[in-house]
Write an enzyme that holds these catalytic residues in place. Structure first.
Site, PDB file in Angstrom:
ATOM      1  N   CYS A 186       0.825  -1.221   0.000  1.00 28.39           N
ATOM      2  CA  CYS A 186       0.000   0.000   0.000  1.00 28.39           C
ATOM      3  C   CYS A 186       0.857   1.268   0.000  1.00 28.39           C
ATOM      4  O   CYS A 186       1.487   1.566  -1.003  1.00 28.39           O
ATOM      5  CB  CYS A 186      -1.009  -0.045   1.152  1.00 28.39           C
ATOM      6  SG  CYS A 186      -2.382   1.070   0.886  1.00 28.39           S
ATOM      7  N   HIS A 233      -3.236  -5.142   1.811  1.00 29.36           N
ATOM      8  CA  HIS A 233      -2.559  -5.334   3.099  1.00 29.36           C
ATOM      9  C   HIS A 233      -2.601  -6.790   3.565  1.00 29.36           C
ATOM     10  O   HIS A 233      -3.393  -7.125   4.454  1.00 29.36           O
ATOM     11  CB  HIS A 233      -3.251  -4.491   4.170  1.00 29.36           C
ATOM     12  CG  HIS A 233      -3.056  -3.025   4.046  1.00 29.36           C
ATOM     13  ND1 HIS A 233      -1.983  -2.357   4.601  1.00 29.36           N
ATOM     14  CD2 HIS A 233      -3.793  -2.085   3.422  1.00 29.36           C
ATOM     15  CE1 HIS A 233      -2.074  -1.070   4.340  1.00 29.36           C
ATOM     16  NE2 HIS A 233      -3.162  -0.872   3.621  1.00 29.36           N
ATOM     17  N   GLU A 263      -0.748  -8.120   5.599  1.00 27.19           N
ATOM     18  CA  GLU A 263      -0.382  -8.147   7.033  1.00 27.19           C
ATOM     19  C   GLU A 263      -1.607  -7.949   7.931  1.00 27.19           C
ATOM     20  O   GLU A 263      -1.518  -8.128   9.136  1.00 27.19           O
ATOM     21  CB  GLU A 263       0.690  -7.082   7.328  1.00 27.19           C
ATOM     22  CG  GLU A 263       0.252  -5.628   7.283  1.00 27.19           C
ATOM     23  CD  GLU A 263       0.115  -5.047   5.874  1.00 27.19           C
ATOM     24  OE1 GLU A 263       0.182  -5.804   4.886  1.00 27.19           O
ATOM     25  OE2 GLU A 263      -0.081  -3.825   5.776  1.00 27.19           O
TER      26      GLU A 263
HETATM   27  N1  GLN Z   1      -3.210   6.512   0.966  1.00 25.36           N
HETATM   28  C1  GLN Z   1      -1.884   6.183   1.412  1.00 25.36           C
HETATM   29  C2  GLN Z   1      -0.836   6.796   0.500  1.00 25.36           C
HETATM   30  O1  GLN Z   1      -1.093   7.032  -0.632  1.00 25.36           O
HETATM   31  C3  GLN Z   1      -1.696   4.690   1.511  1.00 25.36           C
HETATM   32  C4  GLN Z   1      -2.679   4.099   2.500  1.00 25.36           C
HETATM   33  C5  GLN Z   1      -2.241   2.826   3.129  1.00 25.36           C
HETATM   34  O2  GLN Z   1      -1.061   2.462   3.160  1.00 25.36           O
HETATM   35  N2  GLN Z   1      -3.202   2.153   3.711  1.00 25.36           N
HETATM   36  O3  GLN Z   1       0.245   7.042   0.917  1.00 25.36           O
END
Ligand code: GLN
Length: 190
Positions: free
Chosen positions: A77, A169, A171
């Site tokens: 992410c 995610h 994790e």
């Molecule tokens: N929206 C975040 C970003 O662009 C990422 C969100 C997340 O890691 N859950 O940095």
């Protein structure tokens, strides 16, 4: 096997819990010197702007790039965003994966969602992907393999050699298969 988890911001503890469940030594990384002797590095989810700012302030950007010359790195992410070559803004990124990323591509926190994913090379059927203000990969270079797309065609997992990046995610689930997948890359490289 020694795996570091970049522990500047975000859900690094959850990654450490998964790694320990898999019997792997997990280390929270905050200093360049801590990168030595690691076999692989995970960059967790979080705010990629904050991770980038803290990594810059703590002089970690070039040491991570150097580490990545010879060692596997996986970003989830916000970590995927931090690994990208181009995110369309001037926030600091590592530029490890030749991809253009769109941040927050699926809307705001309330538009977070889950979807059953088919991931190329992952044994055992579909994987429940958790997406929280997730990025989408808009474009990849020729050396980048797309290993997962959503039903709507959005690219949400890629592999470039020993680098792995996922918009979701793993994790935050009890399903350790993507962690296993990364550890397999680490074993092959070491
Ligand atoms: N929206 C975040 C970003 O662009 C990422 C969100 C997340 O890691 N859950 O940095």
């Amino acid at each position: 096997m020694k795996i570091g988890v970049l522990a500047l911001q975000g859900d690094f503890e959850e990654h450490c819990v998964c790694l320990k469940r898999l019997g792997v030594e997990a280390f929270e990384i905050r200093l360049p010197s801590q990168l030595q002797e690691l076999d692989g590095l995970i960059i967790p989810g979080g705010e990629s702007t904050t991770i980038g700012k803290l990594a810059t302030d703590f002089d970690l950007v070039d040491p991570i790039r150097n580490f990545a010359r010879s060692s596997p790195v996986w970003g989830t992410c916000g970590g995927l965003v931090f690994m990208a070559r181009d995110v369309g803004t001037d926030q600091p990124t590592l530029g490890l994966i030749d991809m253009v990323v769109e941040r927050n591509a699926f809307g705001r926190q309330v538009e977070s969602f889950e979807e059953d994913l088919q991931i190329t090379g992952l044994p055992g059927g579909s994987f429940r992907g958790i997406f929280i203000r997730a990025p989408r990969v808009k474009q990849v270079g020729s050396g980048v393999r797309i290993i997962c797309k959503l039903k709507d065609g959005s690219i949400v997992a890629v592999r470039q050699g020993k680098f792995l990046a996922t918009s979701f995610h793993p994790e935050l689930t009890d399903d350790d298969r993507v962690h296993h997948y990364f550890l397999d890359i680490v074993s092959q490289e070491n």
